[in-house]
Scaffold this active site. Structure first.
Site, PDB file in Angstrom:
ATOM      1  N   HIS A 140       1.044  -1.131  -0.005  1.00 32.17           N
ATOM      2  CA  HIS A 140       0.070  -0.528  -0.453  1.00 32.17           C
ATOM      3  C   HIS A 140       0.763   0.863  -0.077  1.00 32.17           C
ATOM      4  O   HIS A 140       0.481   2.186  -0.520  1.00 32.17           O
ATOM      5  CB  HIS A 140      -1.252  -0.139   1.451  1.00 32.17           C
ATOM      6  CG  HIS A 140      -1.698  -0.907   1.105  1.00 32.17           C
ATOM      7  ND1 HIS A 140      -2.778  -1.232   0.561  1.00 32.17           N
ATOM      8  CD2 HIS A 140      -2.340  -2.241   2.636  1.00 32.17           C
ATOM      9  CE1 HIS A 140      -3.622  -2.127   0.607  1.00 32.17           C
ATOM     10  NE2 HIS A 140      -3.045  -2.516   1.452  1.00 32.17           N
TER      11      HIS A 140
HETATM   12  O1  V1P Z   1      -9.786   0.420   7.468  1.00 32.32           O
HETATM   13  C1  V1P Z   1      -8.759   1.515   7.770  1.00 32.32           C
HETATM   14  C2  V1P Z   1      -8.529   3.197   7.830  1.00 32.32           C
HETATM   15  C3  V1P Z   1      -8.531   3.574   9.098  1.00 32.32           C
HETATM   16  N1  V1P Z   1      -9.966   3.442   8.297  1.00 32.32           N
HETATM   17  C4  V1P Z   1     -10.196   5.451   8.580  1.00 32.32           C
HETATM   18  C5  V1P Z   1      -9.806   3.054   7.300  1.00 32.32           C
HETATM   19  N2  V1P Z   1      -7.285   0.604   7.577  1.00 32.32           N
HETATM   20  C6  V1P Z   1      -7.085  -0.659   7.792  1.00 32.32           C
HETATM   21  C7  V1P Z   1      -5.689  -1.209   7.000  1.00 32.32           C
HETATM   22  C8  V1P Z   1      -5.616  -2.581   6.990  1.00 32.32           C
HETATM   23  C9  V1P Z   1      -4.354  -2.415   6.105  1.00 32.32           C
HETATM   24  C10 V1P Z   1      -3.937  -3.850   5.564  1.00 32.32           C
HETATM   25  C11 V1P Z   1      -2.642  -4.310   5.117  1.00 32.32           C
HETATM   26  C12 V1P Z   1      -2.329  -5.605   3.779  1.00 32.32           C
HETATM   27  O2  V1P Z   1      -3.059  -5.467   3.629  1.00 32.32           O
HETATM   28  C13 V1P Z   1      -0.670  -4.868   3.716  1.00 32.32           C
HETATM   29  C14 V1P Z   1      -0.011  -5.269   4.774  1.00 32.32           C
HETATM   30  O3  V1P Z   1      -2.836  -6.547   5.127  1.00 32.32           O
HETATM   31  C15 V1P Z   1      -7.933  -0.858   9.374  1.00 32.32           C
HETATM   32  C16 V1P Z   1      -8.261  -2.152   9.614  1.00 32.32           C
HETATM   33  C17 V1P Z   1      -9.053  -2.942   9.243  1.00 32.32           C
HETATM   34  N3  V1P Z   1      -9.917  -4.190   9.661  1.00 32.32           N
HETATM   35  O4  V1P Z   1      -9.114  -3.192   8.205  1.00 32.32           O
HETATM   36  N4  V1P Z   1      -6.689  -0.261  10.165  1.00 32.32           N
HETATM   37  C18 V1P Z   1      -7.401  -1.360  11.618  1.00 32.32           C
HETATM   38  N5  V1P Z   1      -7.811  -2.282  11.276  1.00 32.32           N
HETATM   39  C19 V1P Z   1      -6.488  -0.975  12.534  1.00 32.32           C
HETATM   40  C20 V1P Z   1      -6.911  -1.506  14.189  1.00 32.32           C
HETATM   41  C21 V1P Z   1      -6.393  -1.015  15.503  1.00 32.32           C
HETATM   42  C22 V1P Z   1      -5.095  -0.258  14.931  1.00 32.32           C
HETATM   43  C23 V1P Z   1      -4.480   0.303  13.822  1.00 32.32           C
HETATM   44  C24 V1P Z   1      -5.629  -0.205  12.517  1.00 32.32           C
HETATM   45 ZN    ZN Z   2      -3.527  -7.443   3.506  1.00 27.71          ZN
END
Ligand code: V1P
Ligand code: ZN
Ligand code: CA
Length: 383
Positions: free
Chosen positions: A141
């Site tokens: 990303h």
């Molecule tokens: O959904 C979001 C952002 C935060 N919102 C404003 C939208 N972020 C996700 C990011 C997922 C990243 C995936 C990376 C990969 O593709 C490659 C390494 O796997 C996110 C999520 C989720 N459930 O999608 N961030 C978090 N959870 C999160 C939870 C706790 C603390 C920090 C981040």
């Molecule tokens: Zn992923």
């Protein structure tokens, strides 16, 4: 199955970095995978005659600016938890939101992750390896001037840029549950790199990757997206992956391939929503290995850490073609040797990721009253 010369890159410091309490990304999973790999009788994996075990040099700031801006790389090399607010203009620049914290050692972590992928590309470029592995890479990303989705430096883009010095065409395949947006964007207008991402689409991070996004200008037709729904099973995945890749290999004829093996597409992942077993996931490695085209295997997502370790250990065995020594042919799993993290693998202590009983929504028959419910996403258009 014929022999492949495999390079396995691992930096023993990688597991000591932490994104912070409560953050789902755990670099420790790479150490767990390494410990599991190391626990098998040495001749099977780590000291296999076809495997070279290497510690990659750390990537320099200068190498990173082959893709990222000088300003962003300079920022990353200096940022600490203490200077974060001041250096990001109170969180409006470079690192946005809670996904990408300025954790202790973030710069060193980036130099390890990118260093492994750059070193992998070097081995492939020199012709000294047929397959090169960096489980600390795959951070798809990261953008030119910004971190995104737990990714700060796009090690994949850096590795592809290096491969392009030697090879006319490079194929990038991404089986992480999320869209490989950073890599797609970097090569959206070129016909020398084809990107192909399989991912969950619809109310899911990062929100991009529809079938309609196919590249621009000279690159039109050289970006391929396979948007999927919840519960993807081994059978459904194979029924899409195999024909799509067969066609790409025949038409695009890549001279080198990078496979991003994000393990959040496995069943039971904390952030993912697919239902792949370890074998369903590893099928992608074995499938691409068959073609005898230089191949780089990278990590990526994966948030149920015990399953990430299992899958990347098994896929290391697939690279060597010895997976049946770990899991007997036709069986779901195999005995696991004692290892540093043995208790994490209970209650069965086996090398296996089993499917659960969730519905494979990709198979739901189209309901004329629900426009979301079309099976269209299972027949992607290929140039
Ligand atoms: O959904 C979001 C952002 C935060 N919102 C404003 C939208 N972020 C996700 C990011 C997922 C990243 C995936 C990376 C990969 O593709 C490659 C390494 O796997 C996110 C999520 C989720 N459930 O999608 N961030 C978090 N959870 C999160 C939870 C706790 C603390 C920090 C981040
Ligand atoms: Zn992923
Ligand atoms: Ca993907």
């Amino acid at each position: 199955m014929s022999k492949r010369r495999v390079s396995y890159f691992y930096d023993p410091d990688v597991g000591s970095y932490t994104y912070g309490l409560g953050h789902p990304m755990k670099p420790h999973r790479i150490l767990m995978a390494h410990e599991l790999i190391s626990s098998y009788p040495p001749h099977l994996l780590l000291s296999h005659p076809s495997l070279t075990h290497l510690r990659p040099p750390r990537a320099s700031a200068e190498r990173m600016t082959a893709f990222h801006t000088d300003e962003y790389v300079h920022f990353l090399s200096r940022v600490t938890p203490e200077t974060m607010d001041e250096l990001t203009g109170r969180g409006t620049q470079f690192l946005v939101g809670d996904d990408n914290p300025a954790f202790e050692g973030v710069w060193e972590f980036c130099t390890i992750s990118a260093g492994g992928s750059i070193a992998a590309a070097k081995r492939i470029n020199e012709g000294s390896s047929d397959i090169a592995i960096n489980w600390a890479g795959g951070l798809h990303h990261a953008k030119k001037r910004e971190a995104s989705g737990f990714c700060y430096i796009n090690d994949i883009v850096l590795a592809i840029l290096d491969l392009l010095r030697v090879f006319p065409r490079v194929l990038y395949v991404d089986i992480d549950c999320h869209h490989g947006d950073g890599v797609e964007e970097a090569f959206y207008t070129t016909d020398r790199v084809m990107t192909c991402s399989f991912h969950k689409y619809g109310e899911y991070f990062p929100g991009t990757g529809t079938q309609e996004d196919r590249g621009r200008g000279k690159g039109r037709g050289y970006a391929l997206n396979v948007p999927l729904k919840d519960g993807m099973s081994d059978e459904t995945f194979k029924s899409v992956f195999d024909p799509v890749l067969e066609r790409i290999l025949a038409v695009f004829r890549p001279a080198a391939i990078i496979l991003q093996c994000g393990a959040d597409s496995l069943s039971g992942d904390k952030l993912g929503c697919f239902n792949l077993t370890m074998q369903g996931h590893a099928h992608c490695t074995s499938f691409l290995r068959k073609f005898d085209i230089p191949l780089i295997l990278l990590g990526g997502g994966g948030y149920t850490v015990k399953n990430v370790a299992r899958a990347w250990c098994y896929e290391t065995a697939c690279a060597l073609g010895v997976q049946h020594e770990l899991v007997p042919m036709g069986e779901e799993g195999g005995m696991m040797p004692w290892n540093e993290y043995f208790e994490w693998f209970g209650p069965r202590y086996r090398l296996e990721v089993v499917k659960n009983n969730m519905e494979d929504v990709n198979l739901r028959i189209a309901d004329p009253h629900d426009s979301e419910d079309t099976p269209d996403n299972l027949s992607p258009r290929i140039p």
